[in-house]
Design a protein around this motif. Structure first.
Motif, PDB file in Angstrom:
ATOM      1  N   CYS A   1       4.222   5.676  -5.450  1.00  0.00           N
ATOM      2  CA  CYS A   1       4.253   5.659  -6.921  1.00  0.00           C
ATOM      3  C   CYS A   1       3.265   6.650  -7.518  1.00  0.00           C
ATOM      4  O   CYS A   1       3.590   7.355  -8.481  1.00  0.00           O
ATOM      5  N   ALA A   2       2.078   6.716  -6.957  1.00  0.00           N
ATOM      6  CA  ALA A   2       1.075   7.640  -7.479  1.00  0.00           C
ATOM      7  C   ALA A   2       1.569   9.083  -7.393  1.00  0.00           C
ATOM      8  O   ALA A   2       1.414   9.858  -8.342  1.00  0.00           O
ATOM      9  N   GLN A   3       2.195   9.423  -6.271  1.00  0.00           N
ATOM     10  CA  GLN A   3       2.686  10.800  -6.114  1.00  0.00           C
ATOM     11  C   GLN A   3       3.895  11.089  -6.999  1.00  0.00           C
ATOM     12  O   GLN A   3       3.997  12.166  -7.583  1.00  0.00           O
ATOM     13  N   VAL A   4       4.820  10.130  -7.088  1.00  0.00           N
ATOM     14  CA  VAL A   4       6.018  10.346  -7.910  1.00  0.00           C
ATOM     15  C   VAL A   4       5.632  10.472  -9.376  1.00  0.00           C
ATOM     16  O   VAL A   4       6.145  11.343 -10.089  1.00  0.00           O
ATOM     17  N   LEU A   5       4.735   9.631  -9.845  1.00  0.00           N
ATOM     18  CA  LEU A   5       4.319   9.706 -11.237  1.00  0.00           C
ATOM     19  C   LEU A   5       3.529  10.981 -11.526  1.00  0.00           C
ATOM     20  O   LEU A   5       3.619  11.535 -12.624  1.00  0.00           O
ATOM     21  N   GLU A   6       2.788  11.467 -10.553  1.00  0.00           N
ATOM     22  CA  GLU A   6       2.033  12.708 -10.739  1.00  0.00           C
ATOM     23  C   GLU A   6       2.967  13.920 -10.745  1.00  0.00           C
ATOM     24  O   GLU A   6       2.870  14.790 -11.603  1.00  0.00           O
ATOM     25  N   ASN A   7       3.905  13.961  -9.783  1.00  0.00           N
ATOM     26  CA  ASN A   7       4.828  15.107  -9.664  1.00  0.00           C
ATOM     27  C   ASN A   7       6.040  14.999 -10.575  1.00  0.00           C
ATOM     28  O   ASN A   7       6.731  15.996 -10.781  1.00  0.00           O
ATOM     29  N   GLN A   8       6.350  13.784 -11.048  1.00  0.00           N
ATOM     30  CA  GLN A   8       7.562  13.512 -11.823  1.00  0.00           C
ATOM     31  C   GLN A   8       8.819  13.878 -11.035  1.00  0.00           C
ATOM     32  O   GLN A   8       9.825  14.283 -11.594  1.00  0.00           O
ATOM     33  N   SER A   9       8.725  13.721  -9.719  1.00  0.00           N
ATOM     34  CA  SER A   9       9.845  14.039  -8.847  1.00  0.00           C
ATOM     35  C   SER A   9       9.626  13.355  -7.496  1.00  0.00           C
ATOM     36  O   SER A   9       8.491  13.084  -7.108  1.00  0.00           O
ATOM     37  N   VAL A  10      10.718  13.128  -6.783  1.00  0.00           N
ATOM     38  CA  VAL A  10      10.611  12.582  -5.435  1.00  0.00           C
ATOM     39  C   VAL A  10      10.652  13.683  -4.386  1.00  0.00           C
ATOM     40  O   VAL A  10      10.574  13.415  -3.194  1.00  0.00           O
ATOM     41  N   GLU A  11      10.750  14.930  -4.841  1.00  0.00           N
ATOM     42  CA  GLU A  11      10.923  16.058  -3.929  1.00  0.00           C
ATOM     43  C   GLU A  11       9.672  16.361  -3.101  1.00  0.00           C
ATOM     44  O   GLU A  11       9.755  16.607  -1.919  1.00  0.00           O
ATOM     45  N   ASP A  12       8.516  16.384  -3.702  1.00  0.00           N
ATOM     46  CA  ASP A  12       7.308  16.853  -3.019  1.00  0.00           C
ATOM     47  C   ASP A  12       6.377  15.718  -2.611  1.00  0.00           C
ATOM     48  O   ASP A  12       5.163  15.912  -2.529  1.00  0.00           O
TER      49      ASP A  12
ATOM     50  N   PRO B   1       0.822  -1.223   0.000  1.00  0.00           N
ATOM     51  CA  PRO B   1       0.000   0.000   0.000  1.00  0.00           C
ATOM     52  C   PRO B   1       0.856   1.274   0.000  1.00  0.00           C
ATOM     53  O   PRO B   1       0.515   2.254  -0.673  1.00  0.00           O
ATOM     54  N   THR B   2       1.985   1.231   0.706  1.00  0.00           N
ATOM     55  CA  THR B   2       2.879   2.392   0.727  1.00  0.00           C
ATOM     56  C   THR B   2       3.516   2.596  -0.636  1.00  0.00           C
ATOM     57  O   THR B   2       3.654   3.736  -1.100  1.00  0.00           O
ATOM     58  N   MET B   3       3.888   1.513  -1.305  1.00  0.00           N
ATOM     59  CA  MET B   3       4.477   1.618  -2.639  1.00  0.00           C
ATOM     60  C   MET B   3       3.472   2.223  -3.614  1.00  0.00           C
ATOM     61  O   MET B   3       3.826   3.085  -4.418  1.00  0.00           O
ATOM     62  N   ASP B   4       2.220   1.802  -3.537  1.00  0.00           N
ATOM     63  CA  ASP B   4       1.181   2.370  -4.399  1.00  0.00           C
ATOM     64  C   ASP B   4       1.004   3.866  -4.116  1.00  0.00           C
ATOM     65  O   ASP B   4       0.869   4.674  -5.040  1.00  0.00           O
ATOM     66  N   TYR B   5       1.024   4.238  -2.838  1.00  0.00           N
ATOM     67  CA  TYR B   5       0.874   5.630  -2.423  1.00  0.00           C
ATOM     68  C   TYR B   5       2.036   6.479  -2.949  1.00  0.00           C
ATOM     69  O   TYR B   5       1.838   7.550  -3.510  1.00  0.00           O
TER      70      TYR B   5
END
Length: 145
Positions: free
Chosen positions: A106-117, A100-104
């Motif tokens: 991945c969704a944010q990284v793919l949306e932001n295209q960054s690991v920053e935010d 579940p954490t990986m899905d959470y």
């Protein structure tokens, strides 16, 4: 008025040594100039800071002595997908918050295209940080420098 004539005697060995030292001095000056003069940016360096070398990049993550690979598929200018490889049933049983954490994440990284935010999962902060670190390693391997 008598002119005093000065005679200078130069030996061939001294002339050759002076020529070699002069050539070495000029070579070192040229070398220093080349080292410290700023270089023009190549076309590859002028790309956006989020440019990647396209491909599939993997980073290992260790949980309880078991190695899990985080695979990140990258295009030239965006992150296509992120997934976990070598995921056993024993690992998912021992770490129930992993998927579940990986899905959470991945969704944010793919949306932001960054690991920053990326916001940390409230119930799995440590797991989120570990996954973000593995994804960051993949992105660093692929980043155009």
């Amino acid at each position: 008025m008598s002119a005093k004539t000065k005679i200078i005697v130069l030996h061939a060995k001294e002339l050759i040594l002076a020529g070699i030292l002069t050539a070495l001095g000029l070579f070192f000056i040229l070398l220093l100039i080349l080292l410290f003069v700023p270089k023009k940016e190549s076309a590859e360096q002028t790309l956006a800071p989020d440019s990647f070398h396209p491909g599939i990049y993997k980073s290992e993550l260790y949980l309880g002595g078991n190695a899990i690979e985080v695979e990140t598929i990258l295009e030239k200018d965006h992150i296509s997908s992120i997934r976990l490889l070598n995921l056993d049933e024993a690992i998912t049983t021992a770490y129930p918050l992993l998927m579940p954490t990986m899905d959470y994440v991945c969704a944010q990284v793919l949306e932001n295209q960054s690991v920053e935010d990326v916001e940390l999962e409230p119930s799995a902060k440590y797991t989120t940080l570990v996954l973000l670190d593995a994804i960051s390693n993949c992105l660093e391997k692929a980043r155009v420098k």
